[in-house]
Design an enzyme around this catalytic site. Structure first.
Site, short mmCIF file in Angstrom:
data_model
loop_
_atom_site.label_atom_id
_atom_site.label_comp_id
_atom_site.label_asym_id
_atom_site.label_seq_id
_atom_site.Cartn_x
_atom_site.Cartn_y
_atom_site.Cartn_z
CG ASP A 122 -10.82 -21.13 4.48
OD1 ASP A 122 -9.87 -20.96 5.26
OD2 ASP A 122 -11.81 -20.37 4.43
CB THR A 173 -7.62 -15.52 6.77
OG1 THR A 173 -8.73 -15.74 5.90
CG2 THR A 173 -6.37 -16.14 6.17
CE1 TYR A 220 -0.54 -9.22 7.53
CE2 TYR A 220 0.96 -7.40 8.00
CZ TYR A 220 0.75 -8.70 7.58
OH TYR A 220 1.81 -9.49 7.21
NE ARG A 261 6.45 -0.06 6.08
CZ ARG A 261 6.13 0.93 6.92
NH1 ARG A 261 7.08 1.62 7.54
NH2 ARG A 261 4.86 1.21 7.16
CB ALA A 315 -3.93 -6.50 15.81
CD GLU A 348 3.55 -4.58 8.43
OE1 GLU A 348 2.46 -4.12 8.78
OE2 GLU A 348 3.89 -4.73 7.24
CG PHE A 359 4.08 -18.95 2.99
CD1 PHE A 359 5.08 -17.99 3.06
CD2 PHE A 359 4.45 -20.27 2.77
CE1 PHE A 359 6.41 -18.33 2.91
CE2 PHE A 359 5.78 -20.63 2.61
CZ PHE A 359 6.77 -19.65 2.69
CB ALA A 360 -2.68 -19.31 3.89
P1 NAD Z 1 -0.14 -12.68 -0.38
O1 NAD Z 1 -1.28 -11.83 0.05
O2 NAD Z 1 0.57 -12.38 -1.66
O3 NAD Z 1 -0.62 -14.21 -0.50
C1 NAD Z 1 -1.44 -14.81 0.47
C2 NAD Z 1 -1.90 -16.15 -0.09
O4 NAD Z 1 -2.72 -16.78 0.91
C3 NAD Z 1 -2.77 -16.02 -1.35
O5 NAD Z 1 -2.37 -16.97 -2.32
C4 NAD Z 1 -4.18 -16.30 -0.85
O6 NAD Z 1 -5.01 -16.88 -1.84
C5 NAD Z 1 -3.90 -17.26 0.28
N1 NAD Z 1 -4.97 -17.29 1.29
C6 NAD Z 1 -5.58 -16.21 1.85
N2 NAD Z 1 -6.54 -16.62 2.71
C7 NAD Z 1 -6.51 -17.98 2.71
C8 NAD Z 1 -7.23 -18.98 3.40
N3 NAD Z 1 -8.19 -18.67 4.28
N4 NAD Z 1 -6.92 -20.28 3.17
C9 NAD Z 1 -5.95 -20.61 2.28
N5 NAD Z 1 -5.25 -19.71 1.59
C10 NAD Z 1 -5.52 -18.40 1.79
O7 NAD Z 1 0.87 -12.69 0.85
P2 NAD Z 1 2.45 -12.73 0.86
O8 NAD Z 1 2.97 -11.37 0.66
O9 NAD Z 1 2.91 -13.83 -0.02
O10 NAD Z 1 2.71 -13.10 2.39
C11 NAD Z 1 2.82 -14.46 2.80
C12 NAD Z 1 2.99 -14.49 4.30
O11 NAD Z 1 4.14 -13.74 4.68
C13 NAD Z 1 1.81 -13.88 5.06
O12 NAD Z 1 1.56 -14.66 6.19
C14 NAD Z 1 2.31 -12.49 5.46
O13 NAD Z 1 1.71 -12.06 6.66
C15 NAD Z 1 3.79 -12.76 5.63
N6 NAD Z 1 4.64 -11.58 5.39
C16 NAD Z 1 4.65 -10.96 4.17
C17 NAD Z 1 5.49 -9.87 3.94
C18 NAD Z 1 5.58 -9.18 2.62
O14 NAD Z 1 6.34 -8.22 2.48
N7 NAD Z 1 4.84 -9.59 1.59
C19 NAD Z 1 6.30 -9.40 4.97
C20 NAD Z 1 6.26 -10.04 6.22
C21 NAD Z 1 5.43 -11.13 6.38
P1 TYD Z 2 2.96 -1.95 1.69
O1 TYD Z 2 3.57 -2.52 0.44
O2 TYD Z 2 1.47 -1.91 1.79
O3 TYD Z 2 3.61 -2.75 2.91
P2 TYD Z 2 3.48 -2.50 4.53
O4 TYD Z 2 2.40 -1.53 4.80
O5 TYD Z 2 3.14 -3.86 5.02
O6 TYD Z 2 4.82 -2.01 4.97
O7 TYD Z 2 3.49 -0.48 1.88
C1 TYD Z 2 4.87 -0.20 2.04
C2 TYD Z 2 5.01 1.26 2.40
O8 TYD Z 2 4.58 2.05 1.28
C3 TYD Z 2 4.12 1.68 3.56
O9 TYD Z 2 4.84 2.65 4.34
C4 TYD Z 2 2.93 2.35 2.90
C5 TYD Z 2 3.52 2.95 1.64
N1 TYD Z 2 2.61 3.03 0.46
C6 TYD Z 2 2.47 4.24 -0.20
O10 TYD Z 2 3.05 5.27 0.16
N2 TYD Z 2 1.63 4.29 -1.28
C7 TYD Z 2 0.95 3.20 -1.72
O11 TYD Z 2 0.17 3.32 -2.71
C8 TYD Z 2 1.15 1.96 -1.03
C9 TYD Z 2 0.43 0.73 -1.49
C10 TYD Z 2 1.99 1.93 0.06
#
Ligand code: NAD
Ligand code: TYD
Length: 355
Positions: free
Chosen positions: A60, A101, A161, A225, A163, A138, A82-83
């Site tokens: 963690d 987290t 999230y 998006r 926030a 966001e 990233f976590a």
């Molecule tokens: P994800 O949810 O796929 O992966 C998160 C990872 O963090 C997982 O492997 C999980 O096991 C690990 N994790 C969670 N809590 C933990 C803890 N307490 N200690 C150690 N590990 C922990 O997320 P993602 O989509 O890969 O996003 C990675 C980062 O990028 C995040 O910080 C997210 O806020 C940011 N981000 C993601 C997106 C996106 O579109 N996916 C967009 C903008 C920013």
């Molecule tokens: P999401 O992948 O959860 O990313 P974020 O909320 O961080 O942008 O969702 C992307 C967009 O898709 C968001 O506007 C919410 C919408 N959405 C749906 O319409 N249906 C779904 O089942 C999901 C998961 C998301």
């Protein structure tokens, strides 16, 4: 030889980053700290199996003794954080884990880095050490039909999230401004690509289309998006790690704004064609109850990272979405594991009673 501590490297973007760095650099060591929550998936790291440059640690980011030990034993040059808990819908259902987290975990990591890298007697930081916070667009809130987020747009998050991510970003800048720590923050738009947990929009729709399940579109589906192919994001973070100026924030966007309905229609079309299956059609779309506080539009201005570091999104959406769909169709075992067990309970809770 450069050593990285990557947190969350079994998740979607983190795992893609680990694999990207291992492909790009021979002279590298990666310590990968991940708690393996529902979003962490060791199958994401299959390509790194047996590679002595990658050390996986199950734990963690909020565990002070563990993080301090990893920093002492491996002495990384760069920490890429990233976590996180990353799903808006989960944050609406249960915000506390997002505080634990995303806020507490981040502050713990910052404090451990400071203790490892700062010498209070000399009042100096060890040279060459850097902390990178992977944040999100966001934190800026939502846009109307016009305009873009720049790095100076005031933070105005709406979901639990965002926030929690905004709070974490403030702490990162506080460690820079108060203690002089070398930091960068990257704020990217929505990523898509291989290895994303199937409760996010794109993998969820691919899976549901393939299995002829309804495609749940929140509200009118006209939310926008700015989709970024995950490997382009990894390239941006690599550039920030090597050349980003301390204290700077970099927006990373796909230049690719689409409505959710457009994304869903594209997936229907592409999955249907690839599987030669005419039952995959727009009749599967269901408009369901909207997400509370749903941000209408995100749009990133990434002129700064282009001007300062020469980054731009290389993957056109038309290519990226095909590569993404092909990856999910070509990895049925990964999909089967990711959509069984706890995912089924999540899906039932989130969607079964949604109008
Ligand atoms: P994800 O949810 O796929 O992966 C998160 C990872 O963090 C997982 O492997 C999980 O096991 C690990 N994790 C969670 N809590 C933990 C803890 N307490 N200690 C150690 N590990 C922990 O997320 P993602 O989509 O890969 O996003 C990675 C980062 O990028 C995040 O910080 C997210 O806020 C940011 N981000 C993601 C997106 C996106 O579109 N996916 C967009 C903008 C920013
Ligand atoms: P999401 O992948 O959860 O990313 P974020 O909320 O961080 O942008 O969702 C992307 C967009 O898709 C968001 O506007 C919410 C919408 N959405 C749906 O319409 N249906 C779904 O089942 C999901 C998961 C998301």
């Amino acid at each position: 030889m450069k050593t990285y501590l990557i947190t969350g490297g079994a998740g979607f973007i983190g795992a893609n980053m680990v694999l990207y760095l291992l492909r790009k650099y021979t002279d590298i060591r990666i310590i990968n700290l991940d708690a393996l929550t529902y979003a962490g998936n060791m199958e994401n790291l299959q390509q790194a199996e047996g590679d002595g440059r990658h050390v996986f640690v199950h734990g963690d980011v909020g565990d002070k003794a563990l993080v301090a030990r990893l920093l002492r034993e491996h002495d990384p040059d760069c920490v890429i954080h990233f976590a996180a808990e990353s799903h808006v819908d989960r944050s609406i259902a249960d915000p506390m884990i997002f505080v634990d987290t995303n806020v507490r975990g981040t502050v713990n990591l910052l404090q451990c880095c400071k203790e490892a890298w700062y010498d209070p007697a000399q009042r100096s930081w060890r040279p060459g050490k850097k902390y990178i916070q992977v944040s999100t667009d966001e934190v800026y809130g939502a846009l109307g039909p016009e305009g873009y987020f720049t790095e100076t747009t005031p933070l105005n998050p709406h979901s639990p999230y965002s926030a929690s991510k905004a709070a974490a970003d403030h702490y990162v800048m506080a460690f820079h401004d108060t203690y002089g720590m070398s930091v960068n923050i990257t704020r990217c738009s929505n990523n898509y690509g291989p290895r994303q947990a199937p409760e996010k929009l794109i993998p969820l729709m691919i899976h549901n289309a393939q299995t002829h399940q309804p495609l749940p579109v929140y509200g009118d589906g006209l939310q926008v998006r700015d989709w970024l192919y995950v490997e382009d994001h990894c390239k941006a973070i690599d550039l920030v790690a090597t050349a980003g100026r301390s204290g700077e924030i970099y927006n990373v966007g796909g230049h690719n704004e689409r409505t959710n309905l457009f994304i869903v229609e594209t997936i229907i079309d592409q999955v249907g064609r690839r599987l030669h299956d005419s039952e995959i059609n727009e009749g599967l779309i269901r408009h369901v109850a909207d997400r509370p506080g749903h941000d209408r539009r995100y749009g990133i201005d990434s002129a700064k990272i282009r001007a300062d570091l020469g980054w731009y999104p290389e993957t056109a959406f038309e290519d990226g979405i095909v590569k993404t769909i092909d990856w999910y169709l070509d990895n049925p075992q990964w999909v089967r594991h990711a959509t069984s067990g706890a995912y089924q309970d999540y899906y039932a809770n989130m969607y079964e009673n949604r109008r």
